[in-house]
Design a protein around this motif. Structure first.
Motif, PDB file in Angstrom:
ATOM      1  N   LEU A  58       0.860  -1.187   0.000  1.00 18.55           N
ATOM      2  CA  LEU A  58       0.000   0.000   0.000  1.00 18.55           C
ATOM      3  C   LEU A  58       0.892   1.231   0.000  1.00 18.55           C
ATOM      4  N   THR A  59       0.272   2.385  -0.211  1.00 20.98           N
ATOM      5  CA  THR A  59       1.003   3.648  -0.102  1.00 20.98           C
ATOM      6  C   THR A  59       0.935   4.177   1.325  1.00 20.98           C
ATOM      7  N   ALA A  60       1.944   4.958   1.712  1.00 22.53           N
ATOM      8  CA  ALA A  60       1.874   5.774   2.934  1.00 22.53           C
ATOM      9  C   ALA A  60       2.721   7.007   2.692  1.00 22.53           C
ATOM     10  N   ILE A  87       5.839  -0.824   1.423  1.00 26.16           N
ATOM     11  CA  ILE A  87       5.123   0.457   1.504  1.00 26.16           C
ATOM     12  C   ILE A  87       5.737   1.382   0.461  1.00 26.16           C
ATOM     13  N   LEU A  88       4.864   2.036  -0.314  1.00 27.27           N
ATOM     14  CA  LEU A  88       5.316   2.979  -1.338  1.00 27.27           C
ATOM     15  C   LEU A  88       4.983   4.402  -0.925  1.00 27.27           C
ATOM     16  N   ILE A  89       5.976   5.272  -0.964  1.00 22.43           N
ATOM     17  CA  ILE A  89       5.701   6.698  -0.856  1.00 22.43           C
ATOM     18  C   ILE A  89       5.419   7.142  -2.285  1.00 22.43           C
ATOM     19  N   GLY A  90       4.156   7.083  -2.674  1.00 22.92           N
ATOM     20  CA  GLY A  90       3.767   7.360  -4.052  1.00 22.92           C
ATOM     21  C   GLY A  90       3.701   8.855  -4.316  1.00 22.92           C
ATOM     22  N   ASP A  91       3.974   9.203  -5.586  1.00 21.71           N
ATOM     23  CA  ASP A  91       3.764  10.606  -5.955  1.00 21.71           C
ATOM     24  C   ASP A  91       2.270  10.904  -6.033  1.00 21.71           C
ATOM     25  N   SER A  92       1.437   9.865  -5.836  1.00 25.68           N
ATOM     26  CA  SER A  92      -0.004  10.077  -5.705  1.00 25.68           C
ATOM     27  C   SER A  92      -0.323  11.001  -4.537  1.00 25.68           C
ATOM     28  N   THR A  93       0.632  11.201  -3.634  1.00 20.55           N
ATOM     29  CA  THR A  93       0.414  12.169  -2.547  1.00 20.55           C
ATOM     30  C   THR A  93       0.144  13.561  -3.112  1.00 20.55           C
ATOM     31  N   VAL A 115      10.304   4.523  -2.720  1.00 17.42           N
ATOM     32  CA  VAL A 115       9.839   5.897  -2.945  1.00 17.42           C
ATOM     33  C   VAL A 115       9.767   6.185  -4.448  1.00 17.42           C
ATOM     34  N   ASP A 116       8.724   6.877  -4.852  1.00 20.89           N
ATOM     35  CA  ASP A 116       8.534   7.233  -6.261  1.00 20.89           C
ATOM     36  C   ASP A 116       9.552   8.276  -6.719  1.00 20.89           C
ATOM     37  N   MET A 117      10.029   8.137  -7.949  1.00 21.95           N
ATOM     38  CA  MET A 117      10.803   9.195  -8.591  1.00 21.95           C
ATOM     39  C   MET A 117       9.794  10.212  -9.139  1.00 21.95           C
ATOM     40  N   VAL A 141      13.761   2.837  -5.317  1.00 21.11           N
ATOM     41  CA  VAL A 141      12.893   3.812  -5.980  1.00 21.11           C
ATOM     42  C   VAL A 141      11.993   3.115  -6.992  1.00 21.11           C
ATOM     43  N   LYS A 142      10.878   3.769  -7.284  1.00 19.96           N
ATOM     44  CA  LYS A 142      10.000   3.342  -8.376  1.00 19.96           C
ATOM     45  C   LYS A 142      10.017   4.418  -9.448  1.00 19.96           C
ATOM     46  N   MET A 143      10.021   3.960 -10.690  1.00 14.95           N
ATOM     47  CA  MET A 143      10.172   4.881 -11.808  1.00 14.95           C
ATOM     48  C   MET A 143       9.185   4.533 -12.917  1.00 14.95           C
ATOM     49  N   ALA A 189      10.207  -0.914 -11.644  1.00 18.71           N
ATOM     50  CA  ALA A 189       9.694  -0.274 -12.852  1.00 18.71           C
ATOM     51  C   ALA A 189       8.186  -0.088 -12.731  1.00 18.71           C
ATOM     52  N   HIS A 190       7.627   0.770 -13.558  1.00 18.08           N
ATOM     53  CA  HIS A 190       6.175   1.051 -13.538  1.00 18.08           C
ATOM     54  C   HIS A 190       5.748   1.293 -14.973  1.00 18.08           C
ATOM     55  N   VAL A 191       4.966   0.339 -15.537  1.00 17.46           N
ATOM     56  CA  VAL A 191       4.534   0.435 -16.934  1.00 17.46           C
ATOM     57  C   VAL A 191       3.015   0.331 -17.018  1.00 17.46           C
ATOM     58  N   VAL A 233       8.083  -5.040 -11.282  1.00 17.27           N
ATOM     59  CA  VAL A 233       7.392  -4.124 -12.188  1.00 17.27           C
ATOM     60  C   VAL A 233       5.986  -3.878 -11.665  1.00 17.27           C
ATOM     61  N   VAL A 234       5.646  -2.608 -11.478  1.00 18.26           N
ATOM     62  CA  VAL A 234       4.254  -2.263 -11.208  1.00 18.26           C
ATOM     63  C   VAL A 234       3.515  -2.215 -12.538  1.00 18.26           C
ATOM     64  N   LEU A 235       2.387  -2.925 -12.600  1.00 20.17           N
ATOM     65  CA  LEU A 235       1.514  -2.900 -13.776  1.00 20.17           C
ATOM     66  C   LEU A 235       0.261  -2.148 -13.377  1.00 20.17           C
ATOM     67  N   GLU A 236       0.088  -0.948 -13.932  1.00 19.72           N
ATOM     68  CA  GLU A 236      -1.079  -0.143 -13.563  1.00 19.72           C
ATOM     69  C   GLU A 236      -2.048  -0.031 -14.738  1.00 19.72           C
ATOM     70  N   GLY A 237      -3.324  -0.203 -14.436  1.00 22.23           N
ATOM     71  CA  GLY A 237      -4.396   0.063 -15.398  1.00 22.23           C
ATOM     72  C   GLY A 237      -4.195  -0.611 -16.735  1.00 22.23           C
ATOM     73  N   GLY A 241       0.432  -5.504  -9.179  1.00 23.46           N
ATOM     74  CA  GLY A 241      -0.676  -4.960  -9.948  1.00 23.46           C
ATOM     75  C   GLY A 241      -1.450  -3.890  -9.210  1.00 23.46           C
ATOM     76  N   ILE A 242      -1.954  -2.928  -9.988  1.00 17.63           N
ATOM     77  CA  ILE A 242      -2.962  -1.967  -9.510  1.00 17.63           C
ATOM     78  C   ILE A 242      -3.882  -1.757 -10.709  1.00 17.63           C
ATOM     79  N   GLY A 243      -5.043  -2.374 -10.659  1.00 20.59           N
ATOM     80  CA  GLY A 243      -5.886  -2.394 -11.835  1.00 20.59           C
ATOM     81  C   GLY A 243      -5.240  -3.225 -12.930  1.00 20.59           C
ATOM     82  N   LEU A 289      -2.393  -0.606  -3.670  1.00 23.45           N
ATOM     83  CA  LEU A 289      -3.453   0.384  -3.819  1.00 23.45           C
ATOM     84  C   LEU A 289      -3.048   1.620  -3.032  1.00 23.45           C
ATOM     85  N   VAL A 290      -3.761   2.694  -3.277  1.00 20.22           N
ATOM     86  CA  VAL A 290      -3.593   3.903  -2.468  1.00 20.22           C
ATOM     87  C   VAL A 290      -4.384   3.699  -1.171  1.00 20.22           C
ATOM     88  N   THR A 291      -3.718   3.800  -0.041  1.00 24.61           N
ATOM     89  CA  THR A 291      -4.329   3.495   1.257  1.00 24.61           C
ATOM     90  C   THR A 291      -5.627   4.269   1.485  1.00 24.61           C
TER      91      THR A 291
HETATM   92  O1  KIV Z   1       1.874   6.978  -6.571  1.00 25.01           O
HETATM   93  C1  KIV Z   1       1.276   5.910  -6.351  1.00 25.01           C
HETATM   94  O2  KIV Z   1       0.482   5.805  -5.402  1.00 25.01           O
HETATM   95  C2  KIV Z   1       1.546   4.777  -7.252  1.00 25.01           C
HETATM   96  C3  KIV Z   1       0.707   3.539  -7.278  1.00 25.01           C
HETATM   97  C4  KIV Z   1       1.410   2.385  -7.873  1.00 25.01           C
HETATM   98  C5  KIV Z   1      -0.054   3.157  -6.084  1.00 25.01           C
HETATM   99  O3  KIV Z   1       2.451   4.895  -8.005  1.00 25.01           O
END
Ligand code: KIV
Ligand code: NA
Length: 271
Positions: free
Chosen positions: A22-24, A40-46, A82-84, A112-114, A136-138, A179-183, A202-204, A214-216
């Protein structure tokens, strides 16, 4: 005390156990999430969830590094990634390394996630060969909202599915640890998971993925009235908070809070 889950440990989950992530962004959530999760991901979704911005493009390296520090200091079990941020890595592998190193040094995060397709695989290799684990995130990459023309599911045609598969393979070959697979289309999520030796998260994407993220706030009822199709609401923490705040406000207005037990220099009455 047991040691924090490492990146190589997460990789070894492939085919053995699912990765629950999850994200935090801040300490209270990180503290509550830590024991139950593998990552735990510090997502740029913040940017959107925490800062009410319209997309993820304007969050900075310094902001995410500060959030990552809060999460690392509040956890001891989950692997912390942590997200780039947008603009911090696309220019060159050197730029990516400098910013990734800055965030890891400032926060103590594990990797990091990119976001990026095969064009970013050289950057993944540059970081991994220099000691920075890369997730990775594709697929649907929110930082590419302007070139995608919105947030839309990806890999729905054979051609686009093929391209995303090659993106994932390129990052695996470059040394990404996962690899994160989104949507993406479900069949594509499954296909990439079967094809790669590294875990897919996976996320979607697909239940077949090696892990899920998922986003917490989306699972706790803290994201507003609508959550994305790919999320599931597990609790309505928002209702709990709203009711506590209403009670507090009412107590203040009625003079019921504070009580003398909340005040200084008040003698306890004799028992
Ligand atoms: O920023 C984010 O929350 C993400 C997702 C993969 C949850 O990148
Ligand atoms: Na993100």
């Amino acid at each position: 005390q047991a040691k924090r889950i490492s990146v190589p440990q997460l990789m070894a989950y492939k085919g053995q156990q699912k990765i629950a992530a999850l994200t935090a962004y801040i300490a209270p959530f990180a503290r509550l999430l830590d024991d139950a999760l593998d990552m735990i991901l510090i997502g740029d979704s913040t940017a959107m969830v925490g800062y009410a911005l319209p997309n993820t493009l304007s969050i900075t390296v310094d902001q995410l590094a500060a959030h990552a520090g809060a999460v690392v200091r509040s956890t001891s079990h989950a692997c912390v990634i942590v997200d780039m941020p947008f603009g911090s890595y696309q220019q060159s592998p050197q730029q990516a390394f400098a910013n990734a190193a800055k965030m890891l040094a400032a926060s103590g995060a594990d990797g990091v996630k990119m976001e990026g397709g095969a064009a970013l695989a050289d950057t993944t290799r540059f970081l991994v060969e220099r000691g920075i684990p890369v997730l990775a995130h594709v697929g649907l990459m929110p930082q590419y909202v302007n070139t995608m023309g919105g947030f839309k599911a990806q890999g729905m045609t054979d051609e686009s599915a093929e391209r995303i598969l090659l993106d994932a393979v390129a990052h695996e070959q470059a040394g990404a640890f996962g690899v994160v697979l989104e949507g993406v289309a479900e069949a594509l999520g499954r296909r990439i998971t079967e094809r790669l030796a590294i875990p897919t998260i996976g996320i979607g994407a697909s239940p077949a993925c090696d892990g899920q993220i998922l986003v917490t706030e989306d699972i706790l009822g803290l994201s507003g009235p609508r959550i994305p199709k790919f999320a599931r609401q597990y609790s309505d923490v928002g209702a709990v908070i709203r009711s506590a705040v209403e009670q507090y406000a009412s107590d203040v207005r009625q003079g019921v809070f504070p009580g003398l037990e909340n005040c200084f220099g008040v003698k306890k009455p004799a028992e």
